[in-house]
Enzyme design. Structure first.
Site, PDB file in Angstrom:
ATOM      1  N   HIS A   9     -10.733  -6.136  15.500  1.00 46.80           N
ATOM      2  CA  HIS A   9      -9.918  -5.426  14.519  1.00 46.80           C
ATOM      3  C   HIS A   9      -8.992  -6.380  13.766  1.00 46.80           C
ATOM      4  CE1 HIS A   9      -6.359  -5.911  17.056  1.00 46.80           C
ATOM      5  NE2 HIS A   9      -7.149  -5.623  18.081  1.00 46.80           N
ATOM      6  N   ARG A  60      -6.556   0.976  16.003  1.00 42.94           N
ATOM      7  CA  ARG A  60      -6.672  -0.284  15.282  1.00 42.94           C
ATOM      8  C   ARG A  60      -8.128  -0.684  15.095  1.00 42.94           C
ATOM      9  NH1 ARG A  60      -4.711  -1.108  20.437  1.00 42.94           N
ATOM     10  NH2 ARG A  60      -5.474  -2.850  21.709  1.00 42.94           N
ATOM     11  N   GLU A  87      -9.821  -2.386  24.560  1.00 44.47           N
ATOM     12  CA  GLU A  87      -9.322  -3.698  24.946  1.00 44.47           C
ATOM     13  C   GLU A  87      -9.127  -3.772  26.464  1.00 44.47           C
ATOM     14  OE1 GLU A  87      -9.004  -6.736  25.028  1.00 44.47           O
ATOM     15  OE2 GLU A  87      -7.595  -7.291  23.441  1.00 44.47           O
ATOM     16  N   HIS A 182     -12.180  -5.315  20.328  1.00 45.17           N
ATOM     17  CA  HIS A 182     -10.967  -6.084  20.615  1.00 45.17           C
ATOM     18  C   HIS A 182     -11.314  -7.470  21.140  1.00 45.17           C
ATOM     19  CE1 HIS A 182      -8.823  -2.232  20.222  1.00 45.17           C
ATOM     20  NE2 HIS A 182      -9.929  -1.750  20.755  1.00 45.17           N
TER      21      HIS A 182
END
Length: 244
Positions: A9, A60, A87, A182
């Protein structure tokens, strides 16, 4: 030949502030949105197109995916979020300043938590507001699967079943796949794809919104790997074309 693009991201608010983010649902900065647009432009200008996209369930990553697909005029393709692409879960470090944690625990310990394959940060308690079992988006996830802390190895063990069950089969059909996720999630996938050792994965860095392109043959063997260009390359092309 199928193509897989792994994309971290764009810059998030916590990236800018130097905080551990993990599963905290933090949005993009304006710079992060611009980075996502640049990534979409780079992929489109390189002739890439996708048949399906995947992301984590964190905004995100989802917003980056939306911006990218909008820039590529591909918002119509299937786009599937899943918690397994989240993540790495940073336990008690989530939301904390990296600099302050270095002062508290020492730079060497924080470095091991951030970069090693097997080290886990201190775990959250289940009554902590940051525990994912209290978040409605994970209500259908078996509680034993929800982390209170994770190493990169734990992250890989969470991600690979999703890779094998949903992403790899699309590639085996010859489809082009975009995965917007991520930094540590990508490190976990890259470690498996490239058979990187536990020690060497510590050195792998994943920049925000820089497309990492893999080419795979019909036997799912890796035949090509490259990063697409930079913002500077776009600016140079724009200058040569009169700013169009």
């Amino acid at each position: 030949m199928a193509k897989l693009v792994l994309l971290r991201h764009g810059q998030s608010l916590f990236n800018r502030e130097g905080r551990f983010t993990g599963w905290m649902d933090i949005d993009l900065t304006e710079r992060g949105k611009a980075e996502a647009g640049e990534a979409g432009w780079l992929m489109k200008s390189s002739g890439l197109s996708f048949d399906i996209a995947f992301s984590s369930v964190l905004k995100r990553a989802i917003r980056t995916m939306w911006i990218v697909l909008d820039e590529m005029d591909q918002m119509w393709i299937p786009a599937l979020p899943c918690w397994r692409l989240n993540e790495r879960f940073y336990g008690q470090l989530q939301g904390e300043s990296k600099a302050e944690m270095e002062m508290k625990y020492g730079m060497a310990q924080v470095h091991r938590w951030r970069r090693s394959f097997t080290e886990r940060p201190p775990a959250l308690a289940v009554d902590d507001d940051r525990y994912p079992g209290l978040d409605v988006r994970y209500k259908e996830v078996q509680e034993s699967l929800l982390p209170r802390t994770e190493s990169l190895q734990d992250t890989q063990e969470r991600v690979l079943p999703f890779w094998r069950a949903l992403i790899a089969p699309e590639l085996e059909k010859g489809k082009n796949v975009l995965v917007v996720t991520h930094g540590n999630t990508i490190r976990a996938l890259v470690k498996d794809l490239e058979d990187i050792s536990d020690d060497d994965i510590e050195k792998v860095e994943i920049a925000t919104a820089r497309p990492l392109v893999y080419e795979l043959d019909d036997q799912m063997r890796l035949v090509g790997r490259s990063y697409l260009g930079s913002v500077e390359e776009r600016q140079q092309k724009n200058r040569k074309s009169g700013g169009k």
